[in-house]
Design a protein around this motif. Sequence first.
Motif: not given
Length: 70
Positions: A4-6, A36-37, A12-13
């Motif tokens: 999960s990306v907060m 969705n992150n 991010f590449e």
Amino acid sequence: LQVSVMDQNQKFESLIIIDITGRVVYATETANRMTNNIISIPVGSLPNGIYTLELKSGANFSRKQFVVEH
């Protein structure tokens, strides 16, 4: 594995998974994996062990260790 990306604005590449010996066992561009992150990472084919997940964004990166147990 799901990450999960907060920060919704964080882009991010690349995503790299490194095994305990330092060998890259998986690499991809995260833009193709994020919904969705949440980044979904297929780890079912990895042998049991300790791995490092590395997410890169420009000069910044984040590293986290995780364990695969089947």
